[in-house]
Enzyme design. Structure first.
Site, short mmCIF file in Angstrom:
data_model
loop_
_atom_site.label_atom_id
_atom_site.label_comp_id
_atom_site.label_asym_id
_atom_site.label_seq_id
_atom_site.Cartn_x
_atom_site.Cartn_y
_atom_site.Cartn_z
N SER A 69 17.83 -38.28 -70.14
CA SER A 69 17.65 -38.53 -68.66
C SER A 69 17.35 -39.93 -68.31
O SER A 69 16.85 -39.94 -67.12
CB SER A 69 18.19 -37.73 -67.57
OG SER A 69 17.06 -37.01 -67.56
N VAL A 70 17.01 -40.86 -69.07
CA VAL A 70 15.83 -41.64 -69.02
C VAL A 70 16.48 -42.33 -67.95
O VAL A 70 15.25 -43.13 -66.95
CB VAL A 70 16.00 -42.52 -70.34
CG1 VAL A 70 15.14 -44.01 -69.93
CG2 VAL A 70 15.24 -42.07 -71.24
N CYS A 128 27.20 -45.56 -69.85
CA CYS A 128 26.04 -44.45 -69.32
C CYS A 128 25.98 -43.67 -68.53
O CYS A 128 26.47 -43.83 -67.55
CB CYS A 128 23.92 -45.22 -69.32
SG CYS A 128 22.86 -43.85 -68.75
#
Lengths: 300, 260
Positions: A69-70, A128
């Site tokens: 979960s950058v 994303c």
């Protein structure tokens, strides 16, 4: 033996690309690999302005993969143009810029800013899972996907690849929508939404609770979706999702991918892209394939 | 062009033994093709189990002529798997990585402060500092059982604190620093976040420059995944930026780290 492939009019010396967000802009890999040997470097997502990303913990291991979960931490398009394009241009490889945004106008702003810059391809990241607004919201509804694709296409000066989310019930619907909106190619899959809970602390391990699952665990899903999309559209398809070896790459090519991208494997072994390339070459030698294009989509 | 580095390398295991409850020391033959690590760096160790793909970053405890000593805590299934590895076998390794401690400056008196499994990197650090002429006080906190004290005693005076009071001072390292009225010209620390936050506050109050070695869940270990970040104080809107613990760190000047 011919390894070169063509994606929307751009020739890649071979079908091995890097998956966005697993390769930075390549600097971290220079100690181990010769970037000249890559078909294309797909850089980590670039936004109109710098993005901080999500709080840690951002990474957790799962069976045969990992969840991240950058949150698309990146220094923004101005930094990318000043620092990364000149650096990447030292190498004889193609540059594909992954574009991220929270709104249509943010995506457009990046494509517009890159219009006069020396890059070969754009990849629209509407998939994303780690961004609350925008991001995946564009990737799970056909109308929204088409709208952002056509808006970016209007200002883009490089061929536009659209990267699809697997977190949908019918990926061919989204693929057809972006094809209709003017996309020049499709890449898939982005990560699958996943989660892990620490049973002793009785809490989610990631600070964002959920994240994107990647690695060999997701490969069968990716192969199936690449095949479905390749059947549904006329556009070139870039296949990815858990590729660890040349044999994995061949599976995607047979399913209909013109080129493939190596992602999580590069994080586990910085030489993974080279090993995948060598594996593709050795499969072609062993099976007497003269041109990689002869393998694309032949499994019906 | 950057210097080329060796990729994942199978290293020979010379020894792998328990040294305290849940704490093991593994000694590896250090291949000449790999860079020689410095104090405060770490290496990636990989499991044999095919479902466990991510590396386990383990800090360098000590490097001899051609042997690398690593001390690891059994924290999950991956490190539990490492305990089954036998001498004579091989383990996959990549590295070393990270910036390591900065040893610059005129020798004086140094304080080394560690908590739990933050203690191993203090061994190589203490050795290097002593070789440069520093006088050392090494302050180590453990839950109930100490380890590596003998090695550390070669290089300086070791002070032990345990939470349980079973060994040494009963309390934490900050309380022990105050209790013994320790001071120094510089401070090095490695341990869990709350301890480092305490050290940061303590060092600032005493006016002692400090370096903190941080811990975070890592993905790749070499900067590519941007998973293991920490807040570094910056003059911008939010007051911080995220920097990578694996590549920008794991050692940061204490004054730059923003703890929650």
């Amino acid at each position: 033996m011919k390894l070169a492939v063509n994606i929307a009019g751009v020739e890649l010396k071979n079908p091995v690309m890097t998956a966005s967000g697993t390769f930075g802009s390549g600097r971290d890999f220079e100690p181990w690999i010769d970037l000249n040997r890559l078909g294309c470097v797909v850089v980590k997502g670039v936004a109109a302005t710098p993005w901080a990303g999500n709080p840690p913990p951002r990474i957790v291991e799962t069976w045969g993969g990992m969840i991240n979960s950058v949150g698309l931490q990146n220094p923004g398009v101005e930094y990318f143009i000043a620092e990364d394009i000149p650096w990447l241009r030292q190498f004889d490889t193609r540059i594909c810029v992954n574009i991220v945004g929270r709104t249509v106008s943010e995506y457009v702003a990046v494509a517009e800013r890159l219009a006069g810059e020396d890059v070969d391809l754009l990849e629209l990241n509407i998939s994303c899972p780690n961004i609350k607004e925008g991001g995946v919201a564009f990737g799970v509804q056909a109308e929204a996907a088409a709208a952002v694709t056509s808006a970016v296409k209007k200002v883009a000066r490089q061929p536009l690849i659209v990267k699809l989310s697997p977190n949908v019930s019918d990926i061919t619907e989204i693929a057809r929508a972006v094809e209709g909106a003017g996309a020049d190619g499709i890449s898939l899959i982005n990560t699958l939404l996943g989660s892990r809970i620490d049973i002793w602390k009785r809490k989610f391990i990631l600070s964002m609770k959920h994240g994107g699952l990647s690695g060999p665990a997701i490969k069968p899903i990716a192969v199936r979706m690449v095949w479905q999309v390749a059947q549904a559209v006329k556009l070139p398809v870039i296949g990815m999702g858990g590729i660890m070896t040349g044999e994995d790459a061949i599976e995607f090519i047979l399913a209909g991918a013109t080129a493939i991208a190596v992602g999580t494997a590069s994080l586990l072994n910085p030489e993974a892209t080279m090993q995948v390339l060598e594996g593709v070459e050795s499969y072609m030698r062993e099976t007497g394939v003269e041109d990689i294009a002869d393998l694309v989509g032949i499994v019906k | 062009m950057v210097e080329k580095r060796a990729g994942r390398t199978a290293c020979k295991i010379l020894q792998n033994r328990q040294i305290a409850d849940g704490i093991f020391e593994i000694v590896l033959q250090w291949p000449k093709i790999l860079h020689r690590p410095i104090a405060g760096q770490f290496v990636n160790l990989y499991c044999s189990h095919k479902g466990r793909l991510l590396p386990r970053p383990i800090s360098v405890c000590e490097i001899d002529e051609d042997k690398l000593h690593l001390v690891y805590a059994v924290l999950g299934k991956g490190t539990a798997e490492f305990t089954t590895f036998q001498a004579g076998g091989l383990i996959d390794l990549l590295g070393p990585f990270g910036n390591g401690f900065s040893l610059e400056g005129k020798p004086g008196r140094a304080l080394l402060v560690s908590g739990g499994v933050g203690t191993p990197p203090m061994v190589e650090l203490a050795k290097q500092l002593k070789a440069r002429g520093w006088e050392l006080d090494v302050v180590c906190g453990f839950r109930s059982q100490s380890y590596l004290v003998e090695q550390l005693s070669r290089y300086g005076t070791v002070h032990i604190a345990t939470d349980s009071g079973t060994e040494g001072f009963s309390g934490n390292v900050i309380e022990l620093l105050d209790h013994e009225a320790l001071s120094g010209d510089t401070l090095f620390a490695c341990g869990p976040g709350p301890m480092l936050k305490g050290v940061q506050t303590w060092a600032k109050a005493k006016g002692i420059p400090a370096q903190l070695s941080l811990e975070e869940r890592m993905g790749c270990g070499f900067g590519a995944c941007v998973g293991c970040v920490t807040k570094i104080i910056t003059d911008n809107e939010s007051g911080f930026i995220y920097k990578k613990v694996c590549k920008d760190g794991p050692v940061f000047p204490a004054a730059e780290v923003l703890f929650q």
